[in-house]
Scaffold this active site. Sequence first.
Site, mmCIF file in Angstrom:
data_model
loop_
_atom_site.group_PDB
_atom_site.id
_atom_site.type_symbol
_atom_site.label_atom_id
_atom_site.label_comp_id
_atom_site.label_asym_id
_atom_site.label_seq_id
_atom_site.Cartn_x
_atom_site.Cartn_y
_atom_site.Cartn_z
ATOM 1 N N ASP A 83 16.924 -59.406 -4.639
ATOM 2 C CA ASP A 83 17.217 -59.083 -6.031
ATOM 3 C C ASP A 83 16.343 -59.848 -7.025
ATOM 4 O O ASP A 83 16.108 -61.043 -6.864
ATOM 5 C CB ASP A 83 18.684 -59.460 -6.268
ATOM 6 N N GLU B 62 12.816 -56.364 -5.017
ATOM 7 C CA GLU B 62 13.029 -55.632 -6.268
ATOM 8 C C GLU B 62 12.254 -56.277 -7.408
ATOM 9 O O GLU B 62 12.618 -57.342 -7.891
ATOM 10 C CB GLU B 62 14.524 -55.629 -6.638
HETATM 11 C C1 GLC Z 1 18.886 -56.844 -10.341
HETATM 12 C C2 GLC Z 1 20.081 -55.980 -10.018
HETATM 13 C C3 GLC Z 1 20.905 -55.833 -11.243
HETATM 14 C C4 GLC Z 1 21.387 -57.202 -11.672
HETATM 15 C C5 GLC Z 1 20.215 -58.164 -11.847
HETATM 16 C C6 GLC Z 1 20.677 -59.576 -11.926
HETATM 17 O O1 GLC Z 1 18.048 -56.240 -11.248
HETATM 18 O O2 GLC Z 1 19.676 -54.768 -9.474
HETATM 19 O O3 GLC Z 1 21.989 -54.971 -11.055
HETATM 20 O O4 GLC Z 1 22.086 -57.105 -12.866
HETATM 21 O O5 GLC Z 1 19.312 -58.095 -10.785
HETATM 22 O O6 GLC Z 1 21.105 -60.051 -10.686
#
Ligand code: GLC
Length: 579
Positions: free
Chosen positions: A223, A297
């Site tokens: 993440d 991500e």
């Molecule tokens: C990522 C997740 C999102 C979350 C953020 C903070 O972007 O996909 O849903 O709010 O990280 O952890």
Amino acid sequence: MRLLGLWCLPAVFLLVHASERELDWWESTIFYQIYPRSFKDSDGDGIGDLKGITSKLEYLKELGVGATWLSPMFKSPMYDFGYDIADFYDVQEEYGTMADFEELLAKAKELDIKIVLDFVPNHTSNESMWFEEALKGHQKYFDYFVWEDGVEDENGVLQPPNNWNSVFRKSAWEYREEVGKYYLHQFVIGQPDLNYRNPDVVEEMKNVLRFWFDKGVAGFRVDAIAHLFEVDKEKYGGKYPDEPISGQDLDDPLSYNYLNHIYTKDQEETFDMVYQWREVFDEFKEKDGLTRVMMTEAYSSPQVTMKYFGDEQQNGAQMPFNFVLISDFNGQSSAGEIKYAIDKFLTFKPIDKLANWVAGNHDNSRVASRFGPKLVDGMNMLVLLLPGVAVTYMGEEIGMVDGYVSWEDTVDPSGCNTDDPINYWKSSRDPERTPFQWNNDKNAGFSTAEKTWLPVAEGYEQLNTEIQLNSEGRSHIKIYKGLAKLRTEPAFRYGRYESVAFNTDVFAFRRWYDGDVYIVVVNFRDEPHTIDFTYFEGVNGHLEVVVCSLESSRRRGDVVEANNAKISESESIVLKLVQ
Ligand code: GLC
Ligand code: MG
């Protein structure tokens, strides 16, 4: 002509087979993303849970999915619905127990479905033991986080250390009286950033990975990786410097986009940390032979995204998420822009790495809402048939739409932090998180509760898996299943790729392997077109319809003239060359 073709055969044969090799499990599968809170509620509290997921694993199998990645189900006060983790080693009560998770793993194993979890390394919850100890002045844990002194303004009032804003709007700094300092939170106040310049944090988080690998998970989605490091403040006289103004959102200095995040995003140290984690992943592969897969991500430029793959010296993530289908085009884009976006990842990626395709997730508006319901099948064709790994967000197989969530019902911090009861919906992620639509029972079969955590989207009586699976004719889900099956054909596993924008509306690509030739065509507009597919080398004569979109008037097996193919409004078709 025919003779010539035969003559050429041995050379082609050799060429093609050189590229064939046995694919590892993750290279040929479909990853299905489950947002646990919204998938299936087993105990009637209006909140999805682990037992709910376990009860639906057969559904995934039926779709043709071989792996699922679960958004966080760890212990959390839910300020960011699980992305604020209070205990990385425990399961959130609402979602079940560790035993429930083990049961889920066991059932998945039985069905040969791999389970991938969400690793949230950038921050913990402000209710984590680590943060609580930090506030008590426990030095070890104090050093787990990023602290800075405030500055006094001209009236002697204490202000945040600098202008950094949180991704969810407003200052990224929060004052804690207990320690007389501000802590950094790049997301909500309840998500204090961890300090990756502290080796204890690095080791602790590697142990989190090991803990879940030991239980049997097959990988992690990582993440918010782009936010992992902040600039080294020692290089700036011991103070974190202000970020420059970007020129965007000039009317809202508290917005994230107002600043250019040169000190808080995409820092060089991030990549090494990913490579270090990959070593942990590989420790486990060495033990039992199963490749553990890492997806990162990051909404970053393609040049930066590619660094997550690693280099000659080090391995990184197998799947740095490719978000072009989300970020780089929308329902208004021309076919040329679509080709340009799709080519981007393919162009920049190292030759020996695989691409991956993601059209939706729990942070972005749904495909049917962004592109219109008529393009649902076309987008699924892109995700499942472009070269590389496919990732589907739950509900995209039936064409779920964004639900309406009123300002009063809005719970996503990204929506709430706008403080704007009119325009909040543009920032809120609740609409793409509404409960999964199973059938036309109460709450779409998601839950028996009086009230679900988010309202079920309108129209579920007509739009749900049960109706689509049982429909006499075509349905999105049946088309999806057809595509999932087609994806296992050698042409889509090993085949080469070529794409073209035939005009402003029609995008098409060819996949070919060992004599099999497929063309996937998507008309992005409500205008009919006549297309000459003989543009593609080796394509002439006739093409047979293999899969077509819901509203297409064609049928499987229909034959189309390659040089004169009528493509109707918003039609998507997979064609196969008739040899
Ligand atoms: C990522 C997740 C999102 C979350 C953020 C903070 O972007 O996909 O849903 O709010 O990280 O952890
Ligand atoms: Mg429940």
